[in-house]
Design a protein around this motif. Sequence first.
Motif, PDB file in Angstrom:
ATOM      1  N   PHE A  61      64.886  17.887 -14.180  1.00  0.00           N
ATOM      2  CA  PHE A  61      64.740  19.086 -14.690  1.00  0.00           C
ATOM      3  C   PHE A  61      64.400  19.163 -16.281  1.00  0.00           C
ATOM      4  O   PHE A  61      64.672  20.236 -17.034  1.00  0.00           O
ATOM      5  CB  PHE A  61      65.894  20.157 -14.521  1.00  0.00           C
ATOM      6  N   ALA A  62      63.834  18.217 -16.759  1.00  0.00           N
ATOM      7  CA  ALA A  62      63.319  18.039 -18.191  1.00  0.00           C
ATOM      8  C   ALA A  62      62.265  19.096 -18.329  1.00  0.00           C
ATOM      9  O   ALA A  62      61.969  19.415 -19.625  1.00  0.00           O
ATOM     10  CB  ALA A  62      62.826  16.675 -18.356  1.00  0.00           C
ATOM     11  N   GLY A  63      61.677  19.779 -17.467  1.00  0.00           N
ATOM     12  CA  GLY A  63      60.590  20.724 -17.774  1.00  0.00           C
ATOM     13  C   GLY A  63      60.773  22.048 -18.584  1.00  0.00           C
ATOM     14  O   GLY A  63      60.286  22.413 -19.264  1.00  0.00           O
ATOM     15  N   TYR A  64      62.329  22.382 -18.591  1.00  0.00           N
ATOM     16  CA  TYR A  64      62.779  23.282 -19.240  1.00  0.00           C
ATOM     17  C   TYR A  64      62.669  23.159 -20.912  1.00  0.00           C
ATOM     18  O   TYR A  64      62.697  24.163 -21.310  1.00  0.00           O
ATOM     19  CB  TYR A  64      64.082  23.637 -18.739  1.00  0.00           C
ATOM     20  N   ASP A  65      62.671  22.082 -21.063  1.00  0.00           N
ATOM     21  CA  ASP A  65      62.706  21.675 -22.577  1.00  0.00           C
ATOM     22  C   ASP A  65      61.411  21.189 -22.936  1.00  0.00           C
ATOM     23  O   ASP A  65      61.283  20.863 -24.329  1.00  0.00           O
ATOM     24  CB  ASP A  65      63.799  20.454 -22.743  1.00  0.00           C
ATOM     25  N   GLN A  66      60.236  21.463 -22.121  1.00  0.00           N
ATOM     26  CA  GLN A  66      58.847  20.977 -22.544  1.00  0.00           C
ATOM     27  C   GLN A  66      58.056  22.307 -22.614  1.00  0.00           C
ATOM     28  O   GLN A  66      58.156  23.259 -21.850  1.00  0.00           O
ATOM     29  CB  GLN A  66      58.358  19.878 -21.510  1.00  0.00           C
ATOM     30  N   ASP A  67      57.051  22.480 -23.433  1.00  0.00           N
ATOM     31  CA  ASP A  67      56.323  23.452 -23.823  1.00  0.00           C
ATOM     32  C   ASP A  67      54.740  23.243 -23.207  1.00  0.00           C
ATOM     33  O   ASP A  67      54.046  22.241 -23.812  1.00  0.00           O
ATOM     34  CB  ASP A  67      56.294  23.759 -25.327  1.00  0.00           C
ATOM     35  N   PRO A  68      54.310  23.785 -22.171  1.00  0.00           N
ATOM     36  CA  PRO A  68      53.040  23.732 -21.644  1.00  0.00           C
ATOM     37  C   PRO A  68      52.068  24.123 -22.710  1.00  0.00           C
ATOM     38  O   PRO A  68      50.874  23.244 -22.718  1.00  0.00           O
ATOM     39  CB  PRO A  68      52.900  24.447 -20.526  1.00  0.00           C
ATOM     40  N   VAL A  69      52.146  24.953 -23.477  1.00  0.00           N
ATOM     41  CA  VAL A  69      51.356  25.234 -24.528  1.00  0.00           C
ATOM     42  C   VAL A  69      50.820  23.964 -25.547  1.00  0.00           C
ATOM     43  O   VAL A  69      49.694  23.751 -25.775  1.00  0.00           O
ATOM     44  CB  VAL A  69      51.665  26.423 -25.544  1.00  0.00           C
ATOM     45  N   ALA A  70      51.924  23.378 -25.874  1.00  0.00           N
ATOM     46  CA  ALA A  70      51.902  22.176 -26.799  1.00  0.00           C
ATOM     47  C   ALA A  70      51.095  21.191 -26.101  1.00  0.00           C
ATOM     48  O   ALA A  70      50.347  20.616 -26.771  1.00  0.00           O
ATOM     49  CB  ALA A  70      53.274  21.774 -27.107  1.00  0.00           C
ATOM     50  N   ILE A  71      51.260  21.035 -25.084  1.00  0.00           N
ATOM     51  CA  ILE A  71      50.586  19.961 -24.174  1.00  0.00           C
ATOM     52  C   ILE A  71      49.186  20.115 -24.115  1.00  0.00           C
ATOM     53  O   ILE A  71      48.258  19.215 -23.962  1.00  0.00           O
ATOM     54  CB  ILE A  71      51.155  19.906 -22.585  1.00  0.00           C
ATOM     55  N   LEU A  72      48.620  21.434 -23.921  1.00  0.00           N
ATOM     56  CA  LEU A  72      47.437  21.817 -23.796  1.00  0.00           C
ATOM     57  C   LEU A  72      46.497  22.494 -25.293  1.00  0.00           C
ATOM     58  O   LEU A  72      45.461  22.643 -25.012  1.00  0.00           O
ATOM     59  CB  LEU A  72      47.138  22.921 -22.761  1.00  0.00           C
ATOM     60  N   SER A  73      47.295  21.951 -26.080  1.00  0.00           N
ATOM     61  CA  SER A  73      46.666  22.510 -27.400  1.00  0.00           C
ATOM     62  C   SER A  73      45.659  21.732 -28.148  1.00  0.00           C
ATOM     63  O   SER A  73      44.888  22.458 -28.857  1.00  0.00           O
ATOM     64  CB  SER A  73      48.137  22.494 -28.671  1.00  0.00           C
ATOM     65  N   LYS A  74      45.630  20.412 -27.762  1.00  0.00           N
ATOM     66  CA  LYS A  74      44.296  19.725 -28.613  1.00  0.00           C
ATOM     67  C   LYS A  74      43.178  19.562 -27.457  1.00  0.00           C
ATOM     68  O   LYS A  74      43.459  19.092 -26.418  1.00  0.00           O
ATOM     69  CB  LYS A  74      44.820  18.432 -28.911  1.00  0.00           C
TER      70      LYS A  74
END
Length: 207
Positions: A61-74
């Motif tokens: 359940f590590a996804g709760y600590d990850q930000d999709p906005v940051a992943i797609l920012s570049k």
Amino acid sequence: MDARPEPLGVTPFPAAPIKRPTQEEAEAAVRTLIAWAGDDPTREGLLETPARVARAYGELFAGYDQDPVAILSKTFREVGGYDDIVLVRDIPFHSHCEHHMVPFVGKAHIAYLPHDGVVGLSKLARLVEVFARRLQTQENLTAQIIDAVNENLNPRGAAVMLEAEHMCMTMRGVHAHGASTITHRFTGVFAEDRVERDRFFAMIGKR
């Protein structure tokens, strides 16, 4: 708290902070479940199980600590004028049903028509993982993925399709082994143009 986001918005994190139990409290909960299942949490083979389960949950359940906005920012604009479909298909994922907390496993197909640039291909796979590593329904997972693509890449259109086998159907209940669930969602050009939808289905081998 309602776990489902608004239909047209991405909620990367819960609206209000969740007070997480301590490691000790989590392990105690696992011991309770072991006893409820009918076994002895103090026997040798189960002594370290609560700690192992807590560590496993941290990964599953590590996804709760990850930000999709940051992943797609570049994004990248120097793509030689390319403006046709970008498709990453057969992205493997595993998630957990929010109703029974048992796994569902499958693959995702993501396509978009660039407008403000393209994103690294591996980022789409990471995006799937961020949302999959949470308690989910397949319908909600599909919506969250495409909403994140739309809100962060601003494409002319996007298409997402998920295929998965749900252990809540195969391990319990109706025991429907081999049954697969398919969900998809289209926005922009893909929603408006049947030809573009047909191209998407053809590219993922469904036509």
